[in-house]
Design a protein around this motif. Structure first.
Motif, PDB file in Angstrom:
ATOM      1  N   TYR A 187      -7.930   2.894   6.404  1.00 56.82           N
ATOM      2  CA  TYR A 187      -8.595   3.362   5.401  1.00 56.82           C
ATOM      3  C   TYR A 187      -7.913   3.363   4.165  1.00 56.82           C
ATOM      4  O   TYR A 187      -8.601   2.716   3.063  1.00 56.82           O
ATOM      5  N   PHE A 188      -6.589   3.903   3.916  1.00 60.32           N
ATOM      6  CA  PHE A 188      -6.247   4.030   2.690  1.00 60.32           C
ATOM      7  C   PHE A 188      -5.451   2.673   2.155  1.00 60.32           C
ATOM      8  O   PHE A 188      -5.404   2.383   1.039  1.00 60.32           O
ATOM      9  N   ALA A 189      -4.926   1.840   3.234  1.00 59.34           N
ATOM     10  CA  ALA A 189      -4.579   0.706   2.928  1.00 59.34           C
ATOM     11  C   ALA A 189      -5.556  -0.185   2.176  1.00 59.34           C
ATOM     12  O   ALA A 189      -5.374  -1.109   1.328  1.00 59.34           O
ATOM     13  N   ALA A 190      -6.984  -0.048   2.685  1.00 61.21           N
ATOM     14  CA  ALA A 190      -7.840  -0.922   2.296  1.00 61.21           C
ATOM     15  C   ALA A 190      -8.394  -0.439   0.751  1.00 61.21           C
ATOM     16  O   ALA A 190      -8.741  -1.095  -0.020  1.00 61.21           O
ATOM     17  N   ALA A 191      -8.178   1.044   0.503  1.00 60.20           N
ATOM     18  CA  ALA A 191      -8.399   1.531  -0.776  1.00 60.20           C
ATOM     19  C   ALA A 191      -7.229   1.422  -1.702  1.00 60.20           C
ATOM     20  O   ALA A 191      -7.429   1.827  -3.001  1.00 60.20           O
ATOM     21  N   GLY A 192      -6.100   0.834  -1.191  1.00 60.52           N
ATOM     22  CA  GLY A 192      -4.890   0.557  -2.373  1.00 60.52           C
ATOM     23  C   GLY A 192      -4.189   1.605  -2.321  1.00 60.52           C
ATOM     24  O   GLY A 192      -3.321   1.851  -3.477  1.00 60.52           O
ATOM     25  N   LEU A 193      -4.412   2.683  -1.331  1.00 57.71           N
ATOM     26  CA  LEU A 193      -3.472   4.134  -1.666  1.00 57.71           C
ATOM     27  C   LEU A 193      -2.302   4.305  -0.389  1.00 57.71           C
ATOM     28  O   LEU A 193      -2.642   3.635   0.399  1.00 57.71           O
ATOM     29  N   GLY A 194      -1.588   4.943  -0.926  1.00 54.09           N
ATOM     30  CA  GLY A 194      -0.494   5.191   0.309  1.00 54.09           C
ATOM     31  C   GLY A 194       0.202   4.293   0.023  1.00 54.09           C
ATOM     32  O   GLY A 194       0.618   3.329  -0.790  1.00 54.09           O
ATOM     33  N   ALA A 195       1.630   4.103   0.689  1.00 50.88           N
ATOM     34  CA  ALA A 195       2.732   3.349   0.833  1.00 50.88           C
ATOM     35  C   ALA A 195       3.056   2.834   2.163  1.00 50.88           C
ATOM     36  O   ALA A 195       2.625   3.292   3.255  1.00 50.88           O
ATOM     37  N   GLU A 196       3.974   1.651   2.125  1.00 50.69           N
ATOM     38  CA  GLU A 196       4.554   1.075   3.515  1.00 50.69           C
ATOM     39  C   GLU A 196       5.759   1.638   3.681  1.00 50.69           C
ATOM     40  O   GLU A 196       6.656   1.883   2.769  1.00 50.69           O
ATOM     41  N   PRO A 197       6.036   2.191   4.798  1.00 49.41           N
ATOM     42  CA  PRO A 197       5.330   2.256   5.982  1.00 49.41           C
ATOM     43  C   PRO A 197       4.335   3.513   5.670  1.00 49.41           C
ATOM     44  O   PRO A 197       4.594   4.372   5.106  1.00 49.41           O
ATOM     45  N   ARG A 198       3.406   3.466   6.199  1.00 45.82           N
ATOM     46  CA  ARG A 198       2.430   4.445   6.185  1.00 45.82           C
ATOM     47  C   ARG A 198       2.806   5.739   6.838  1.00 45.82           C
ATOM     48  O   ARG A 198       3.434   5.911   7.843  1.00 45.82           O
ATOM     49  N   PHE A 199       2.529   6.716   5.949  1.00 45.46           N
ATOM     50  CA  PHE A 199       2.952   8.276   6.688  1.00 45.46           C
ATOM     51  C   PHE A 199       1.965   8.696   7.477  1.00 45.46           C
ATOM     52  O   PHE A 199       2.525   8.991   8.616  1.00 45.46           O
ATOM     53  N   LEU A 200       0.790   8.494   7.458  1.00 44.27           N
ATOM     54  CA  LEU A 200      -0.265   8.702   8.416  1.00 44.27           C
ATOM     55  C   LEU A 200      -0.913   7.355   8.692  1.00 44.27           C
ATOM     56  O   LEU A 200      -1.222   6.741   7.819  1.00 44.27           O
ATOM     57  N   ASP A 201      -0.849   7.142  10.013  1.00 43.71           N
ATOM     58  CA  ASP A 201      -1.850   5.930  10.414  1.00 43.71           C
ATOM     59  C   ASP A 201      -3.123   6.578  11.238  1.00 43.71           C
ATOM     60  O   ASP A 201      -4.143   6.971  10.593  1.00 43.71           O
ATOM     61  N   ASP A 202      -3.003   6.352  12.786  1.00 44.93           N
ATOM     62  CA  ASP A 202      -4.301   6.979  13.165  1.00 44.93           C
ATOM     63  C   ASP A 202      -4.008   8.745  13.449  1.00 44.93           C
ATOM     64  O   ASP A 202      -3.064   9.023  13.627  1.00 44.93           O
ATOM     65  N   VAL A 203      -5.108   9.402  13.035  1.00 45.59           N
ATOM     66  CA  VAL A 203      -5.115  10.661  13.085  1.00 45.59           C
ATOM     67  C   VAL A 203      -5.770  11.389  14.370  1.00 45.59           C
ATOM     68  O   VAL A 203      -7.129  11.080  14.352  1.00 45.59           O
ATOM     69  N   PRO A 204      -5.404  11.789  15.579  1.00 49.20           N
ATOM     70  CA  PRO A 204      -6.159  12.187  16.528  1.00 49.20           C
ATOM     71  C   PRO A 204      -6.307  13.493  16.575  1.00 49.20           C
ATOM     72  O   PRO A 204      -5.217  14.463  16.099  1.00 49.20           O
TER      73      PRO A 204
END
Length: 119
Positions: free
Chosen positions: A74-91
């Motif tokens: 979601y945040f990658a599609a919005a252009g937010l966050g950094a790589e590598p992602r701090f959060l990816d899937d949140v269970p």
């Protein structure tokens, strides 16, 4: 439908993007039911313009469940966050007692989240 004596609850969710101050529209949300040491996918949906999937599960018997929110995507599609992602899937794992409404909201940013049992 024949009366089975089984009482069902229902599951809803609402995701709010606290980084942008808006509903998290377009986020993928999956629900799994736990069976001992394995799980089965029982719902795969995308949040609407209000950040909701209502109902995510219209009938949900008592048991153990996991909702997985695709936060990194979601945040990658919005252009937010950094790589590598701090959060990816949140269970979020939780148990239910049956004939109740379970609402599991998620407040999320690229670097943190909070959840609780809502109403």
């Amino acid at each position: 439908m024949a009366e089975t004596g089984i009482k069902f609850g229902k599951l809803t969710t609402h995701v709010l993007d606290t980084a942008q101050g808006c509903p998290a529209a377009g986020m993928r949300v999956r629900v799994y039911v736990q069976h001992g040491d394995h799980q089965h996918l029982i719902a795969d949906a995308v949040t609407n313009q209000d950040g909701r999937v209502v109902p995510l599960l219209p009938e949900m018997p008592a048991g153990e469940y996991e909702i997985v929110f695709s936060v990194g995507e979601y945040f990658a599609a919005a252009g937010l966050g950094a790589e590598p992602r701090f959060l990816d899937d949140v269970p979020v794992r939780f148990g239910t007692a049956g004939a109740q409404h379970y609402h599991v909201p998620l407040l999320v940013s690229p670097y943190g989240y909070s959840t609780y049992r809502g109403s």
